[in-house]
Design a protein around this motif. Structure first.
Motif, PDB file in Angstrom:
ATOM      1  N   THR A 177       7.149 -14.873   1.730  1.00  0.00           N
ATOM      2  CA  THR A 177       5.945 -15.414   1.080  1.00  0.00           C
ATOM      3  C   THR A 177       5.259 -14.340   0.227  1.00  0.00           C
ATOM      4  O   THR A 177       4.704 -14.638  -0.824  1.00  0.00           O
ATOM      5  CB  THR A 177       4.936 -15.949   2.124  1.00  0.00           C
TER       6      THR A 177
ATOM      7  N   SER B  73      -2.144 -11.826   1.039  1.00  0.00           N
ATOM      8  CA  SER B  73      -0.777 -11.954   1.531  1.00  0.00           C
ATOM      9  C   SER B  73      -0.316 -13.385   1.281  1.00  0.00           C
ATOM     10  O   SER B  73      -1.137 -14.278   1.087  1.00  0.00           O
ATOM     11  CB  SER B  73      -0.709 -11.665   3.036  1.00  0.00           C
TER      12      SER B  73
ATOM     13  N   THR C 192       1.993  -7.312   4.436  1.00  0.00           N
ATOM     14  CA  THR C 192       3.105  -8.048   5.034  1.00  0.00           C
ATOM     15  C   THR C 192       3.314  -7.529   6.460  1.00  0.00           C
ATOM     16  O   THR C 192       2.631  -6.595   6.889  1.00  0.00           O
ATOM     17  CB  THR C 192       4.400  -7.902   4.202  1.00  0.00           C
TER      18      THR C 192
ATOM     19  N   VAL D 229      -1.200 -11.944   9.264  1.00  0.00           N
ATOM     20  CA  VAL D 229      -0.541 -10.648   9.071  1.00  0.00           C
ATOM     21  C   VAL D 229      -1.538  -9.480   9.156  1.00  0.00           C
ATOM     22  O   VAL D 229      -1.144  -8.320   9.104  1.00  0.00           O
ATOM     23  CB  VAL D 229       0.226 -10.574   7.713  1.00  0.00           C
TER      24      VAL D 229
ATOM     25  N   PRO E  35      -4.543 -16.902   3.086  1.00  0.00           N
ATOM     26  CA  PRO E  35      -3.119 -16.711   2.784  1.00  0.00           C
ATOM     27  C   PRO E  35      -2.659 -17.575   1.617  1.00  0.00           C
ATOM     28  O   PRO E  35      -3.258 -18.613   1.335  1.00  0.00           O
ATOM     29  CB  PRO E  35      -2.431 -17.143   4.088  1.00  0.00           C
ATOM     30  N   GLY E  36      -1.599 -17.120   0.957  1.00  0.00           N
ATOM     31  CA  GLY E  36      -0.949 -17.968  -0.043  1.00  0.00           C
ATOM     32  C   GLY E  36      -1.406 -17.734  -1.464  1.00  0.00           C
ATOM     33  O   GLY E  36      -2.135 -16.788  -1.769  1.00  0.00           O
TER      34      GLY E  36
ATOM     35  N   VAL F  21      10.059 -13.775   7.385  1.00  0.00           N
ATOM     36  CA  VAL F  21       9.278 -14.955   6.980  1.00  0.00           C
ATOM     37  C   VAL F  21       8.062 -14.508   6.168  1.00  0.00           C
ATOM     38  O   VAL F  21       7.763 -15.078   5.115  1.00  0.00           O
ATOM     39  CB  VAL F  21       8.839 -15.757   8.233  1.00  0.00           C
ATOM     40  N   ALA F  22       7.361 -13.478   6.665  1.00  0.00           N
ATOM     41  CA  ALA F  22       6.183 -12.973   5.945  1.00  0.00           C
ATOM     42  C   ALA F  22       6.595 -12.406   4.596  1.00  0.00           C
ATOM     43  O   ALA F  22       5.973 -12.693   3.571  1.00  0.00           O
ATOM     44  CB  ALA F  22       5.480 -11.910   6.779  1.00  0.00           C
TER      45      ALA F  22
ATOM     46  N   LYS G 297       1.176 -14.936   3.572  1.00  0.00           N
ATOM     47  CA  LYS G 297       1.271 -15.499   4.923  1.00  0.00           C
ATOM     48  C   LYS G 297      -0.016 -15.262   5.704  1.00  0.00           C
ATOM     49  O   LYS G 297      -0.675 -14.243   5.502  1.00  0.00           O
ATOM     50  CB  LYS G 297       2.427 -14.769   5.620  1.00  0.00           C
TER      51      LYS G 297
END
Lengths: 241, 141
Positions: free
Chosen positions: A162, A23, A153, A28, A131-132, A158-159, A25
């Motif tokens: 990303t 993800s 997600t 999640v 994440p990321g 916001v999630a 984020k």
């Protein structure tokens, strides 16, 4: 010349499919989905491995209740079986201490893990990602381009913002994307599905927010009986595993 | 043992590189062995020997005349905060057996168990001597 690079492919050669749970984020539910997916596939009779690549915040061991497990040495390291799943994590070597690793060190630790881990034959290797779109994601794409991404997600804008970036990167690099799961769903809305559809990525389904899920952390049997696990189970056919 | 996985990786790289460079006979391979990873040289040498025998099958004369030279490299660490440089050997003896073994498997575990002796920061670089590295492969085409 780094000798480890040439052996990674051989170490992964007897693995049927690699499913990467990722993800854009944090928080999640990646680790819960990766761990539950691994346990569920193992219950179905498959040989399954789970690799926690979140070096700075490893948590799959907490979810599985794997605190006493440790790899055996046999021409490398052989991951211990935790509830039928061969489980590998940096946590065996760093314990409960913080791991303040920078980019190059993350890459080096990841290459070392891939080079020394003897998975033997597996039907599935599930990877729990940080994440990321940082070091681990880039290295995973570098060393396991056949890995299939399962992106997580939440209903949060916001999630999703990303996740959109992660999906864009994966699409640009032509990495297989199995689809997106919307986790922690609490109110009826098709907004996330519409956004994912617009990106041309399969929307796999929803997992409702499960307020009892926390009680099952550390207990694999209990985890598989949660509403969370039931919702994930309904999504699995869409993954075409 | 962990040394086996690394020895296998070294020989696999030698075979792969020789094919790429169209080398018919490998004559010499130089390996750097970084101190941080604390490789057991005896086990590593034995594992290299077995890996060569295994890899030699089906490779003709490729590895027949190969000599392996291993050079040990001291590990040097440098603090990103105060700039202090220090040899890992200063701290190696203060580590517990468990900590030492963790660094052996994943040298980056040093960031968990080692601190800058001057300012106590975990934010340092491993300047040299991390692990196993192939310095050169020589052979005839």
């Amino acid at each position: 010349m780094d000798p480890r690079l040439s052996i990674i492919e051989k170490r992964l050669a007897n693995i049927g499919r690699i499913i990467t749970v990722a993800s854009g984020k944090g928080g999640v539910g990646k680790s819960l989905i990766a761990s539950t997916l691994a346990l569920s596939l193992s219950e179905k009779g498959y040989k399954v491995g789970l690799l926690d690549l979140d070096f700075q915040g490893p948590s799959a061991h907490v979810i599985l209740g794997a605190r006493r497990a440790y790899p055996k040495e046999d021409k490398g390291v052989v991951p211990p079986e935790v509830h039928g799943v061969r489980f590998m994590s940096i946590v065996y070597y760093v314990g409960d201490e913080p791991s303040p690793l920078r980019g190059e060190d993350i890459s080096n630790a990841l290459i070392e893990l891939l080079a020394i881990t003897q998975w033997k034959r597996l039907d599935f290797l599930v990877i729990d990602m940080p994440p990321g779109i940082g070091d681990q994601t880039l290295d995973l794409i570098r060393f396991m381009s056949r890995s299939e991404f399962l992106v997580v997600t939440t209903p949060s804008k916001v999630a999703l913002e990303t996740v959109r970036k992660l999906l864009k990167l994966l699409k640009e690099l032509r990495i297989p994307i199995r689809g997106v799961i919307e986790n922690m769903k609490s109110i009826q809305s098709s907004w996330v599905k519409e956004q994912i559809d617009a990106l041309g990525v399969p929307f796999l389904g929803e997992i409702a927010f499960d307020k009892n899920l926390e009680d099952s952390i550390g207990n694999a049997d209990k985890l598989l009986e949660t509403n969370f696990a039931n919702d994930l189970e309904e999504i699995l056919p869409k993954l075409q595993l | 043992m962990h040394e086996w996985a690394l020895a296998e990786a070294v020989i696999s790289t030698v075979v792969e590189t020789s094919k790429k460079e169209k080398i018919r006979e490998v004559t010499e391979v130089k390996i750097e062995m970084g101190e941080l990873q604390q490789i057991d040289e005896e086990i590593f040498n034995f594992a290299l020997k077995v890996s060569i025998e295994e890899a030699a099958r089906g490779q003709g004369d490729l590895l027949k005349k190969m000599k392996i030279k291993i050079e040990k490299e001291s590990a040097l660490l440098k603090c990103r905060i105060c700039g202090h440089e220090w040899p890992f050997s200063d701290q190696a003896k203060e580590l517990s057996e468990e900590e030492s073994e963790s660094i052996h498997f994943i040298p980056e575990a040093a960031y968990i168990y080692v601190r800058c002796p001057e300012c106590k920061s975990p934010d340092f670089d491993i300047i040299k001597g991390r692990g196993v590295w192939i310095d050169s492969i020589k052979g005839t085409r």
